[in-house]
Design a protein around this motif. Structure first.
Motif, mmCIF file in Angstrom:
data_model
loop_
_atom_site.group_PDB
_atom_site.id
_atom_site.type_symbol
_atom_site.label_atom_id
_atom_site.label_comp_id
_atom_site.label_asym_id
_atom_site.label_seq_id
_atom_site.Cartn_x
_atom_site.Cartn_y
_atom_site.Cartn_z
ATOM 1 N N UNK A 5 28.751 -35.397 -30.517
ATOM 2 C CA UNK A 5 28.403 -35.610 -31.690
ATOM 3 C C UNK A 5 27.290 -34.891 -32.286
ATOM 4 N N UNK A 6 26.442 -34.365 -31.256
ATOM 5 C CA UNK A 6 25.303 -33.520 -31.457
ATOM 6 C C UNK A 6 25.621 -31.942 -31.512
ATOM 7 N N UNK A 7 26.430 -31.656 -30.995
ATOM 8 C CA UNK A 7 26.569 -30.245 -30.707
ATOM 9 C C UNK A 7 26.431 -29.232 -32.019
ATOM 10 N N UNK A 8 26.802 -29.670 -33.305
ATOM 11 C CA UNK A 8 26.691 -28.908 -34.518
ATOM 12 C C UNK A 8 25.529 -29.299 -35.464
ATOM 13 N N UNK A 69 17.652 -37.537 -42.871
ATOM 14 C CA UNK A 69 17.402 -36.207 -42.615
ATOM 15 C C UNK A 69 17.505 -36.055 -40.960
ATOM 16 N N UNK A 70 16.856 -36.689 -40.253
ATOM 17 C CA UNK A 70 16.752 -36.614 -38.763
ATOM 18 C C UNK A 70 17.434 -37.690 -38.078
ATOM 19 N N UNK A 71 18.412 -38.364 -38.525
ATOM 20 C CA UNK A 71 19.114 -39.223 -37.829
ATOM 21 C C UNK A 71 20.196 -38.802 -37.377
ATOM 22 N N UNK A 72 20.519 -38.629 -36.020
ATOM 23 C CA UNK A 72 21.593 -37.891 -35.446
ATOM 24 C C UNK A 72 22.982 -38.678 -35.638
ATOM 25 N N UNK A 120 15.633 -37.080 -29.076
ATOM 26 C CA UNK A 120 15.490 -36.353 -30.275
ATOM 27 C C UNK A 120 13.999 -36.057 -30.743
ATOM 28 N N UNK A 121 13.341 -34.924 -30.766
ATOM 29 C CA UNK A 121 12.190 -34.585 -30.955
ATOM 30 C C UNK A 121 11.813 -34.290 -32.286
ATOM 31 N N UNK A 122 11.088 -34.948 -33.339
ATOM 32 C CA UNK A 122 10.742 -34.222 -34.611
ATOM 33 C C UNK A 122 9.457 -33.774 -34.767
#
Length: 274
Positions: A5-8, A69-72, A120-122
């Motif tokens: 799910x996170x690859x792209x 924007x930054x929710x995977x 996940x790092x913001x």
């Protein structure tokens, strides 16, 4: 596999602005029961600025936004505030418009005892008057579905622990304080104000004290004694409303929130004594 799910997934940087009006800061001072700052923002108090309020219809069953924007793009996403690092070049100032740029700092999938987790790092930079004032990295942990390790009947502390730390502050997170902190940080997650939801859905024994509030308590204890220029923190296990915990610190910069276990840890850097 979460990696699929996170690859792209590669969100673009986001630039936001805040007037740095003093009302939010004054309100936080009342919640923490400390004097309100007049000019410079204390360490981590920027967490009550640059707030996002999505439409009510954009919230999920847990109160969290469904999208951002930054929710995977993780199915049945569950988020935890895990840790972070803040470096203060200059304090942010009240009444001076500020700019925040947020970008994806990194993504890593790990497997633990309770299953897969996406870290996940913001990364955020705060500017005022054209100068970089503050740099921040915040780490979130995301799961797909619920963890099987929660125990709503777990034993909970009944008294404050003993400690030899030279700096100490007792704390008990009452529901009213948690509700006010949720409002001040635009945090709509139901684990902080909806006790039936906590027990019946999340399998927690009570309301959860906000991780950022625990970190702020450590920073405030440090600020009583020294000028803080940097904070590195990690959340280890939740604190529940009504549980007596001790905020501990030392002049070497090591801080913690503890009962019979360590709930949160932080390492502070201080300005050189004058």
């Amino acid at each position: 596999m979460l990696e699929e799910f996170l690859r792209d997934w590669n969100p673009r940087p986001v630039v936001e602005h805040d007037a740095m009006a003093p009302e939010q800061t004054r309100a936080l001072a009342h919640v923490l029961e400390v004097p309100a700052p007049v000019d410079e923002l204390p360490p981590l108090w920027h967490w009550v600025h640059f707030l996002t309020w999505p439409p009510h219809s954009d919230l999920g069953p847990d109160g969290h936004p469904l999208d951002g924007d930054f929710l995977p793009p993780v199915p049945d996403r569950r988020r935890m505030f895990a840790g972070g690092r803040v470096s203060i070049a200059e304090p942010l100032r009240l009444g001076t418009p500020a700019e925040r740029t947020t970008e994806l700092g990194g993504v890593e999938v790990k497997r633990g005892r309770s299953g897969e987790m996406a870290f996940v790092t913001e990364r955020r930079e705060f500017h005022q008057d054209g100068r970089l004032r503050l740099t921040e990295e915040v780490d979130y942990v995301y799961r797909s579905g619920e963890s099987e390790t929660k125990n709503p009947n777990r034993l909970r502390p009944t008294d404050f622990p003993d400690s030899t730390a030279p700096w100490q502050q007792r704390f008990t997170g009452e529901p009213t304080r948690l509700f006010r902190f949720s409002a001040l940080t635009a945090n709509t997650h139901r684990i902080h104000y909806d006790e039936p939801y906590c027990r019946e859905v999340e399998a927690y024994p009570g309301l959860v004290v906000h991780g950022p509030l625990l970190v702020l308590l450590m920073a405030e204890l440090a600020r009583e004694h020294r000028a803080v220029t940097g904070v590195s923190f990690r959340l280890r296990r939740p604190v529940f409303s009504g549980d007596p915990v001790l905020v501990c610190g030392d002049e070497d910069g090591s801080f913690s929130v503890r009962s019979d276990q360590v709930h949160a840890e932080a390492s502070m850097t201080f300005d050189a004594p004058r």
